[in-house]
Design a protein around this motif. Sequence first.
Motif: not given
Length: 307
Positions: A183-199, A204-207
């Motif tokens: 979705q359209a991004v305005y909140n960089i902290e939300a985007a980085k938190d999401f990317l960090s948890d995704y990474y 950890s799960n070899h994905i």
Amino acid sequence: MLKEKILNRRPGIVTYGLTPPKAVNSQEKIKEISEKQTERIKDLDIDGLVIYDIQDEKDRIEDSRPFPFLETIDPLIYSNEYLKNLAVPKIIYRCVGKYSHSQFSQLIKSDAGKDMFSVFVGAASRNQKVPLRLSQAYEICKATNPNLILGGVAIPERHMKNREEHIRIISKLESGCKYFISQAVYNIEAAKDFLSDYYYYCKSNHIEMVPILFTFSPCGSLKTLEFMKWLGISIPRWLENDLMNSEDILNKYVSLSKAIFSELLDFSIEKEIPIGCNIESVSVRKVEIEASINLVNDIKSIIASRI
């Protein structure tokens, strides 16, 4: 080479998104709109064109919609009949809830044997009653057209509330999604938190991580800003204040978009997360349309300087 870039999980994919004309328009008006869009897009250096499928989201929120909902032309029909002269891969959005099981099966089956790209979108809210759920649409796709290059929707702002958006996209990845458009991004902290948890979850799960395209949509008026908030897009208070008090909202937004994407790109390069960018033009205002075209070129330059 969109297919190759997606399947090889390459960073730096750039797409351009648009909404088909309203279905109430005359054939002459639709043709006029499509010709203008073709002229604007034909020389853009993009990997793909995203064509949205719009649904009424009144069940998602009680507040009145700032702009009235009007049905648009089916995105696949618009792609095939009106944008056929654009020699660029088309990513067709599909709001799956408006189809029956048999209708959707037939729709997906008709694309078999072709290099087709699609993003499936679920119901606007959990309370919305639909004949076909997103999970069922994934199952139909797997059974009838496993070669469809399927994408999913990511909403980084939702991650602020439940910290589970990365789990959502992993589930969609396991259902066949090979890339995601946010979705359209305005909140960089939300985007980085999401990317960090995704990474870290994938590590950890070899994905293997798949491409995530962050969307930017030029905002040039307080009315557009109000609509984006109604859609559920998270806009930090400081940013809303800056935009509301700016003498040039559009220029302020474009500068912010480039800064956000630059920071996200640097963040992702360090962790080798394959991110890209989707610049959308969903406004009828000429200045916002022109801003979206310019933003594509600016984003391409940013990517070229980093990757």
